[in-house]
Design a protein around this motif. Structure first.
Motif, PDB file in Angstrom:
ATOM      1  N   GLU A 190      -7.085   5.041   5.136  1.00 15.82           N
ATOM      2  CA  GLU A 190      -6.660   6.303   5.722  1.00 15.82           C
ATOM      3  C   GLU A 190      -5.719   6.089   6.901  1.00 15.82           C
ATOM      4  N   LYS A 191      -5.969   5.029   7.658  1.00 11.93           N
ATOM      5  CA  LYS A 191      -5.077   4.725   8.782  1.00 11.93           C
ATOM      6  C   LYS A 191      -3.666   4.453   8.294  1.00 11.93           C
ATOM      7  N   THR A 192      -3.531   3.776   7.173  1.00  7.57           N
ATOM      8  CA  THR A 192      -2.214   3.463   6.620  1.00  7.57           C
ATOM      9  C   THR A 192      -1.580   4.692   5.979  1.00  7.57           C
ATOM     10  N   TYR A 193      -2.349   5.460   5.232  1.00  8.91           N
ATOM     11  CA  TYR A 193      -1.799   6.644   4.566  1.00  8.91           C
ATOM     12  C   TYR A 193      -1.281   7.672   5.571  1.00  8.91           C
ATOM     13  N   ARG A 194      -2.058   7.920   6.604  1.00 10.16           N
ATOM     14  CA  ARG A 194      -1.719   8.992   7.539  1.00 10.16           C
ATOM     15  C   ARG A 194      -0.573   8.635   8.477  1.00 10.16           C
ATOM     16  N   THR A 195      -0.201   7.380   8.548  1.00  7.84           N
ATOM     17  CA  THR A 195       0.862   6.967   9.469  1.00  7.84           C
ATOM     18  C   THR A 195       2.148   6.621   8.746  1.00  7.84           C
ATOM     19  N   PHE A 196       2.293   7.060   7.469  1.00 10.66           N
ATOM     20  CA  PHE A 196       3.573   6.917   6.775  1.00 10.66           C
ATOM     21  C   PHE A 196       4.629   7.778   7.466  1.00 10.66           C
ATOM     22  N   HIS A 197       5.871   7.418   7.267  1.00  9.61           N
ATOM     23  CA  HIS A 197       6.961   8.208   7.839  1.00  9.61           C
ATOM     24  C   HIS A 197       7.035   9.566   7.141  1.00  9.61           C
ATOM     25  N   ALA A 198       7.531  10.577   7.856  1.00  4.08           N
ATOM     26  CA  ALA A 198       7.583  11.931   7.300  1.00  4.08           C
ATOM     27  C   ALA A 198       8.492  12.018   6.074  1.00  4.08           C
ATOM     28  N   SER A 199       9.501  11.144   5.984  1.00  9.29           N
ATOM     29  CA  SER A 199      10.395  11.159   4.828  1.00  9.29           C
ATOM     30  C   SER A 199       9.766  10.541   3.585  1.00  9.29           C
ATOM     31  N   ASN A 200       8.610   9.895   3.743  1.00  7.36           N
ATOM     32  CA  ASN A 200       7.939   9.236   2.620  1.00  7.36           C
ATOM     33  C   ASN A 200       6.655   9.966   2.224  1.00  7.36           C
ATOM     34  N   VAL A 201       6.684  11.287   2.295  1.00  8.96           N
ATOM     35  CA  VAL A 201       5.484  12.065   1.956  1.00  8.96           C
ATOM     36  C   VAL A 201       5.152  11.913   0.479  1.00  8.96           C
ATOM     37  N   LEU A 202       6.172  12.002  -0.381  1.00  7.22           N
ATOM     38  CA  LEU A 202       5.931  11.847  -1.815  1.00  7.22           C
ATOM     39  C   LEU A 202       5.447  10.444  -2.146  1.00  7.22           C
ATOM     40  N   LEU A 203       6.006   9.448  -1.477  1.00  4.53           N
ATOM     41  CA  LEU A 203       5.562   8.074  -1.710  1.00  4.53           C
ATOM     42  C   LEU A 203       4.110   7.883  -1.284  1.00  4.53           C
ATOM     43  N   GLN A 204       3.729   8.497  -0.164  1.00  7.33           N
ATOM     44  CA  GLN A 204       2.346   8.399   0.292  1.00  7.33           C
ATOM     45  C   GLN A 204       1.391   9.051  -0.695  1.00  7.33           C
ATOM     46  N   GLN A 205       1.799  10.179  -1.267  1.00  3.20           N
ATOM     47  CA  GLN A 205       0.955  10.844  -2.259  1.00  3.20           C
ATOM     48  C   GLN A 205       0.817  10.012  -3.527  1.00  3.20           C
ATOM     49  N   GLN A 206       1.879   9.339  -3.916  1.00  5.13           N
ATOM     50  CA  GLN A 206       1.811   8.482  -5.099  1.00  5.13           C
ATOM     51  C   GLN A 206       0.844   7.322  -4.887  1.00  5.13           C
ATOM     52  N   TYR A 207       0.860   6.728  -3.700  1.00  9.33           N
ATOM     53  CA  TYR A 207      -0.093   5.651  -3.419  1.00  9.33           C
ATOM     54  C   TYR A 207      -1.530   6.173  -3.375  1.00  9.33           C
ATOM     55  N   ARG A 208      -1.708   7.380  -2.910  1.00  3.57           N
ATOM     56  CA  ARG A 208      -3.059   7.944  -2.920  1.00  3.57           C
ATOM     57  C   ARG A 208      -3.567   8.148  -4.349  1.00  3.57           C
ATOM     58  N   LEU A 209      -2.669   8.573  -5.235  1.00  2.00           N
ATOM     59  CA  LEU A 209      -3.067   8.814  -6.623  1.00  2.00           C
ATOM     60  C   LEU A 209      -3.466   7.536  -7.349  1.00  2.00           C
ATOM     61  N   HIS A 210      -3.014   6.394  -6.859  1.00  5.37           N
ATOM     62  CA  HIS A 210      -3.417   5.123  -7.472  1.00  5.37           C
ATOM     63  C   HIS A 210      -4.924   4.872  -7.318  1.00  5.37           C
ATOM     64  N   GLY A 211      -5.518   5.455  -6.284  1.00  3.32           N
ATOM     65  CA  GLY A 211      -6.954   5.305  -6.090  1.00  3.32           C
ATOM     66  C   GLY A 211      -7.375   3.913  -5.664  1.00  3.32           C
ATOM     67  N   PHE A 212      -6.698   3.342  -4.680  1.00  2.25           N
ATOM     68  CA  PHE A 212      -7.062   2.012  -4.198  1.00  2.25           C
ATOM     69  C   PHE A 212      -8.422   2.061  -3.502  1.00  2.25           C
ATOM     70  N   LYS A 213      -9.257   1.079  -3.803  1.00  7.34           N
ATOM     71  CA  LYS A 213     -10.573   0.971  -3.176  1.00  7.34           C
ATOM     72  C   LYS A 213     -10.593  -0.064  -2.059  1.00  7.34           C
ATOM     73  N   LYS A 214      -9.671  -1.018  -2.100  1.00 10.14           N
ATOM     74  CA  LYS A 214      -9.583  -2.082  -1.106  1.00 10.14           C
ATOM     75  C   LYS A 214      -8.253  -1.991  -0.364  1.00 10.14           C
ATOM     76  N   TYR A 215      -8.319  -2.329   0.902  1.00 12.29           N
ATOM     77  CA  TYR A 215      -7.104  -2.306   1.712  1.00 12.29           C
ATOM     78  C   TYR A 215      -6.108  -3.361   1.246  1.00 12.29           C
ATOM     79  N   ARG A 216      -6.590  -4.489   0.791  1.00 15.91           N
ATOM     80  CA  ARG A 216      -5.706  -5.561   0.335  1.00 15.91           C
ATOM     81  C   ARG A 216      -4.916  -5.129  -0.903  1.00 15.91           C
TER      82      ARG A 216
END
Length: 234
Positions: free
Chosen positions: A87-113
């Protein structure tokens, strides 16, 4: 005792040189540096609150700073989970990368690595694309159609130009006169040919072609008969 003295600072080695009991040495070190947790914790919490992914140029720099802060927090007894790191990484994406942040969320990563691995791969691919674009930008490739057309026109006019240059080199004084006489001869021949073309072969009159001749048939017969008589006389 040997293990503890091997890992402590050189100044502390001489200070606790007379201590021969390892438990006593450990308690002395713990009493001396236990207050550092209270000193490090506020700064680590402040760094964690201000940490943003968009403030770093590369993913590696962000990852290194993140783990440094997490290590300090864990040393002070704070619990940092995988969900907190994501969540720390997702919420601190740049404002121009909102769609990119949503795409990474949809991947459903369980580990930070896993998230950091995907970010590193994407960053490497972007660097390769930029390097290829800089080495060979758009529009820098040659156009074969233009080259072929220009060479075709050069080939058509090459022989005539060389022939004129060779003629000027052989007869430098007669080049201009020869050109004028040839032009005059060509114009006179063209005029005669044009005049001949205008004479009708059917009736002998000027001003029209034989295909467009509308002269009466009896006049045509008389003209053809006169031509036959001239031939017999010759």
């Amino acid at each position: 005792l040997i293990f503890l003295r091997h890992h402590i600072d050189d100044g502390l080695k001489y200070e606790y040189l007379t201590v021969e009991n390892p438990l006593e040495l450990w308690q002395n070190l713990n009493d001396r540096f236990e207050h550092l947790k209270a000193v490090v914790l506020p700064k680590a919490l402040n760094d964690w609150a201000q940490l943003r992914f968009q403030d770093f140029k590369t993913v590696s720099e962000y990852n290194s700073t993140l783990f440094k802060i997490v290590s300090q927090l864990k040393m002070c007894g704070e619990v940092i989970t995988e969900d907190m790191l994501l969540e720390k990484t997702y919420r601190t994406f740049h404002a121009s990368n909102v769609l990119l942040q949503q795409q990474y969320r949809l991947h459903g990563f369980k580990k930070y690595r896993e998230l950091i691995g995907s970010l590193l791969i994407a960053e490497q691919n972007n660097e390769l694309l930029l390097q290829n674009h800089v080495s060979c930008p758009t529009g820098s490739a040659s156009l074969p159609e233009v080259n072929a057309t220009s060479s075709h026109f050069r080939g058509r006019g090459r022989g005539r130009g060389r022939g004129q240059q060779l003629q000027k080199w052989r007869n430098p004084g007669q080049s201009s006169n020869a050109g004028q006489s040839s032009n005059a001869g060509q114009s006179s021949n063209a005029g005669q040919a044009q005049s001949k073309r205008r004479n009708c072969h059917r009736c002998g009159m000027e001003g029209h072609w034989h295909r467009a001749c509308r002269t009466a048939k009896h006049w045509v017969d008389l003209y053809q008969a006169s031509l036959n008589e001239k031939g017999k006389q010759i």
